[in-house]
Enzyme design. Structure first.
Site, PDB file in Angstrom:
ATOM      1  N   GLU A  92     -14.324  17.780  14.860  1.00 26.70           N
ATOM      2  CA  GLU A  92     -15.021  16.524  15.087  1.00 26.70           C
ATOM      3  C   GLU A  92     -15.470  15.883  13.782  1.00 26.70           C
ATOM      4  OE1 GLU A  92     -16.679  17.391  19.585  1.00 26.70           O
ATOM      5  OE2 GLU A  92     -17.986  17.912  17.934  1.00 26.70           O
ATOM      6  N   CYS A 105     -19.230  11.716   8.450  1.00 21.84           N
ATOM      7  CA  CYS A 105     -19.575  13.145   8.425  1.00 21.84           C
ATOM      8  C   CYS A 105     -18.317  13.875   8.882  1.00 21.84           C
ATOM      9  CB  CYS A 105     -20.742  13.383   9.371  1.00 21.84           C
ATOM     10  SG  CYS A 105     -21.119  15.131   9.590  1.00 21.84           S
ATOM     11  N   CYS A 112     -16.699  27.920  12.963  1.00 24.73           N
ATOM     12  CA  CYS A 112     -17.461  28.350  11.788  1.00 24.73           C
ATOM     13  C   CYS A 112     -17.667  29.847  11.865  1.00 24.73           C
ATOM     14  CB  CYS A 112     -18.813  27.638  11.740  1.00 24.73           C
ATOM     15  SG  CYS A 112     -19.708  27.894  10.181  1.00 24.73           S
ATOM     16  N   CYS A 116     -25.616  30.522  12.234  1.00 25.28           N
ATOM     17  CA  CYS A 116     -26.972  29.997  12.107  1.00 25.28           C
ATOM     18  C   CYS A 116     -27.525  29.726  13.508  1.00 25.28           C
ATOM     19  CB  CYS A 116     -26.957  28.717  11.273  1.00 25.28           C
ATOM     20  SG  CYS A 116     -26.202  28.963   9.654  1.00 25.28           S
ATOM     21  N   CYS A 119     -27.647  26.067  15.196  1.00 25.03           N
ATOM     22  CA  CYS A 119     -26.500  25.157  15.076  1.00 25.03           C
ATOM     23  C   CYS A 119     -25.492  25.392  16.202  1.00 25.03           C
ATOM     24  CB  CYS A 119     -25.830  25.369  13.723  1.00 25.03           C
ATOM     25  SG  CYS A 119     -24.376  24.335  13.484  1.00 25.03           S
ATOM     26  N   GLY A 163     -18.045  23.772  10.195  1.00 21.51           N
ATOM     27  CA  GLY A 163     -17.525  24.674   9.172  1.00 21.51           C
ATOM     28  C   GLY A 163     -18.374  24.761   7.928  1.00 21.51           C
ATOM     29  N   GLU A 164     -18.049  25.744   7.111  1.00 18.35           N
ATOM     30  CA  GLU A 164     -18.755  25.966   5.851  1.00 18.35           C
ATOM     31  C   GLU A 164     -17.796  25.589   4.712  1.00 18.35           C
ATOM     32  OE1 GLU A 164     -21.663  26.508   4.433  1.00 18.35           O
ATOM     33  OE2 GLU A 164     -20.529  26.589   2.576  1.00 18.35           O
ATOM     34  N   SER A 195     -22.240  19.958   1.762  1.00 21.82           N
ATOM     35  CA  SER A 195     -23.412  20.707   2.223  1.00 21.82           C
ATOM     36  C   SER A 195     -23.021  22.156   2.490  1.00 21.82           C
ATOM     37  CB  SER A 195     -23.941  20.063   3.506  1.00 21.82           C
ATOM     38  OG  SER A 195     -25.016  20.800   4.027  1.00 21.82           O
ATOM     39  N   SER A 218     -28.440  23.892   2.671  1.00 18.90           N
ATOM     40  CA  SER A 218     -29.194  24.018   3.922  1.00 18.90           C
ATOM     41  C   SER A 218     -30.180  25.158   3.743  1.00 18.90           C
ATOM     42  CB  SER A 218     -28.229  24.327   5.078  1.00 18.90           C
ATOM     43  OG  SER A 218     -27.398  23.222   5.297  1.00 18.90           O
ATOM     44  N   LEU A 219     -31.408  24.797   3.425  1.00 15.92           N
ATOM     45  CA  LEU A 219     -32.400  25.820   3.086  1.00 15.92           C
ATOM     46  C   LEU A 219     -33.130  26.309   4.342  1.00 15.92           C
ATOM     47  CD1 LEU A 219     -33.751  27.286   0.673  1.00 15.92           C
ATOM     48  CD2 LEU A 219     -35.409  25.424   0.608  1.00 15.92           C
ATOM     49  N   HIS A 220     -33.851  25.425   4.965  1.00 18.31           N
ATOM     50  CA  HIS A 220     -34.492  25.638   6.282  1.00 18.31           C
ATOM     51  C   HIS A 220     -35.610  26.663   6.332  1.00 18.31           C
ATOM     52  CE1 HIS A 220     -31.250  23.103   7.291  1.00 18.31           C
ATOM     53  NE2 HIS A 220     -30.352  24.007   7.593  1.00 18.31           N
ATOM     54  N   ASN A 294     -32.149  18.787  16.151  1.00 15.09           N
ATOM     55  CA  ASN A 294     -31.489  18.269  17.350  1.00 15.09           C
ATOM     56  C   ASN A 294     -31.293  19.415  18.319  1.00 15.09           C
ATOM     57  OD1 ASN A 294     -31.011  15.662  16.186  1.00 15.09           O
ATOM     58  ND2 ASN A 294     -29.556  16.725  14.866  1.00 15.09           N
ATOM     59  N   CYS A 337     -26.412  16.155  13.682  1.00 17.15           N
ATOM     60  CA  CYS A 337     -26.232  17.390  12.905  1.00 17.15           C
ATOM     61  C   CYS A 337     -26.381  18.597  13.800  1.00 17.15           C
ATOM     62  CB  CYS A 337     -27.328  17.559  11.860  1.00 17.15           C
ATOM     63  SG  CYS A 337     -27.402  16.338  10.624  1.00 17.15           S
TER      64      CYS A 337
HETATM   65  N1  SAH Z   1     -22.083  24.710   6.850  1.00 19.00           N
HETATM   66  C1  SAH Z   1     -22.654  23.611   6.122  1.00 19.00           C
HETATM   67  C2  SAH Z   1     -22.340  22.249   6.684  1.00 19.00           C
HETATM   68  C3  SAH Z   1     -22.561  22.037   8.168  1.00 19.00           C
HETATM   69  S1  SAH Z   1     -24.204  21.831   8.742  1.00 19.00           S
HETATM   70  C4  SAH Z   1     -24.140  23.812   5.975  1.00 19.00           C
HETATM   71  O1  SAH Z   1     -24.669  24.753   6.555  1.00 19.00           O
HETATM   72  O2  SAH Z   1     -24.761  23.077   5.255  1.00 19.00           O
HETATM   73  C5  SAH Z   1     -24.797  20.315   8.179  1.00 19.00           C
HETATM   74  C6  SAH Z   1     -26.321  20.220   8.273  1.00 19.00           C
HETATM   75  O3  SAH Z   1     -26.784  20.146   9.628  1.00 19.00           O
HETATM   76  C7  SAH Z   1     -26.991  21.439   7.688  1.00 19.00           C
HETATM   77  O4  SAH Z   1     -28.094  21.152   6.904  1.00 19.00           O
HETATM   78  C8  SAH Z   1     -27.384  22.169   8.941  1.00 19.00           C
HETATM   79  O5  SAH Z   1     -28.309  23.131   8.680  1.00 19.00           O
HETATM   80  C9  SAH Z   1     -27.852  21.041   9.814  1.00 19.00           C
HETATM   81  N2  SAH Z   1     -28.015  21.418  11.217  1.00 19.00           N
HETATM   82  C10 SAH Z   1     -27.386  22.398  11.884  1.00 19.00           C
HETATM   83  N3  SAH Z   1     -27.809  22.473  13.149  1.00 19.00           N
HETATM   84  C11 SAH Z   1     -28.744  21.508  13.295  1.00 19.00           C
HETATM   85  C12 SAH Z   1     -29.547  21.058  14.390  1.00 19.00           C
HETATM   86  N4  SAH Z   1     -29.456  21.626  15.595  1.00 19.00           N
HETATM   87  N5  SAH Z   1     -30.374  20.025  14.188  1.00 19.00           N
HETATM   88  C13 SAH Z   1     -30.453  19.426  12.980  1.00 19.00           C
HETATM   89  N6  SAH Z   1     -29.715  19.785  11.915  1.00 19.00           N
HETATM   90  C14 SAH Z   1     -28.883  20.821  12.068  1.00 19.00           C
END
Ligand code: SAH
Length: 358
Positions: A92, A105, A112, A116, A119, A163-164, A195, A218-220, A294, A337
């Site tokens: 997508e 995007c 993937c 995480c 996601c 994907g990563e 990212s 993507s720190l989180h 989300n 996202c």
């Molecule tokens: N694998 C890469 C790129 C894909 S994710 C990465 O991890 O960065 C792209 C962004 O969307 C990342 O920052 C990811 O953490 C965020 N993301 C993933 N799931 C999400 C969600 N449910 N709500 C908001 N952002 C999310």
């Protein structure tokens, strides 16, 4: 017999192929332009080539363009596209229109391999890497859709789809080379952001390769204890290793890093969390994007309140860290996202199997 993917050949290789077909090598330049600048889908479109040559090319090669499988338009103007790859796999991509920019995007892998916990793509097994031409095609198609729907060209590209990207390093780099090349789509590298969930070794490699595009991590969560629980990749790429890699990246490239931080209610949105985040940011030339979570199907988390988001942002700013709040777009069509999970495909497959069982 499957014919060769002509876009996997360099210009020199195309010249050599032409010579062996008894054709003049100078045609390689025209073919190259059709493939990468004019974005041709078939050899018959290559109108400045003699018909005989077009036929020969069609006999010996394919272009393997990706095609649009589905298209959904959100009430906020976001457009989600399902793309069919040459082997029938689906990924997508999303067009996110805003007043000041048009962002694509895009995906780098089918599914993937990371898991995480917040996601939706994590629920899909990683089937394969995308080839660089498939990465290029997503941008070319989304650019066309931006022109059709909004009469504006794409201004930005983010590798934040499925994907990563750093686990498909060479195709991502080659794809970006074709997207930015003068004899490609000619887009500026500074308008592209890759990212990553955080693969320290590959961040080093990006720095050594002196890339010109932007990097987002993507720190989180800013403690290993919390990050381990939501991002399994942290167990092998911990915060100390990532911090070291980011500083190395900045030293080599001069590019400031974007830190993405999805705000999860009651998990990473409290005072103690922002205190740790400020510590992580120390010595890492960066800005922070606070992302609204989300909701995903069977998700464990809830999005943080507006208050929590603003408190976080204020604390960061009080500590001289640039912080932005990123609201989600396209949520009603699962285009936001972390929501990319081929839901439309799953629905279609379900409908198919129901129809067959009747
Ligand atoms: N694998 C890469 C790129 C894909 S994710 C990465 O991890 O960065 C792209 C962004 O969307 C990342 O920052 C990811 O953490 C965020 N993301 C993933 N799931 C999400 C969600 N449910 N709500 C908001 N952002 C999310």
């Amino acid at each position: 017999m499957q014919t060769k993917n002509i876009r996997h050949l360099s210009r020199e290789e195309i010249s050599a192929e032409l010579t062996s077909l008894g054709e003049p090598a100078f045609r390689a330049k025209q073919i190259w332009q059709w493939l990468w600048e004019k974005n041709a889908s078939g050899f018959e479109e290559m109108s400045n080539l003699p018909k005989g040559l077009r036929d020969k090319l069609a006999e010996n090669f394919s272009i393997f363009k990706i095609t649009i499988q589905s298209k959904q338009v959100s009430s906020d103007g976001t457009i989600k596209l399902g793309f069919t790859l040459y082997d029938g796999e689906i990924v997508e991509g999303v067009l996110i229109p805003a007043d000041d920019r048009m962002t694509a995007c895009i995906s780098s892998q089918v599914g993937c391999s990371l898991s995480c916990s917040f996601c939706a793509t994590a629920s899909l097994p990683r089937k394969r890497n995308l080839y660089f031409d498939e990465i290029y095609d997503q941008v070319a198609i989304i650019n066309k859709i931006a022109l059709e729907h909004y009469s504006k060209k794409l201004s930005n590209i983010v590798f934040m789809g499925m994907g990563e990207p750093l686990l498909n390093y060479s195709n991502v780099i080659k794809g970006i080379e074709r997207i930015t090349a003068d004899d490609g789509l000619g887009m500026a590298p500074k308008r592209i952001t890759v990212s990553t969930a955080g693969i320290a070794k590959m961040i080093h490699k990006l720095a050594d390769d002196d890339v010109k595009f932007n990097l987002a991590l993507s720190l989180h969560a800013a403690t290993d204890e919390k990050r381990d629980k939501i991002m399994a990749i942290n167990e092998t790429n911990n915060l100390a290793a990532l911090k070291e890699a980011l500083i190395y990246f900045h030293d080599k490239t001069g590019t400031r890093i974007t830190l993405e931080y999805v705000m999860l209610s009651g998990y990473n949105d409290m005072k103690e969390d922002v205190v740790e985040l400020v510590k992580f940011c120390r010595n890492v030339p960066s800005k922070v994007n606070l992302i609204e979570y989300n909701p995903i199907e069977n998700g464990l988390f809830k999005k943080s309140s507006g208050n929590a988001l603003h408190r976080f942002k204020d604390y960061l700013e009080d500590n001289h860290i640039i912080a932005n709040i990123r609201r989600s777009r396209g949520e009603d069509i699962d285009a936001a996202c972390g929501q990319l999970a081929n839901k439309e495909l799953a629905k279609a497959e379900l409908a198919d199997s129901l129809a067959q069982s009747k």
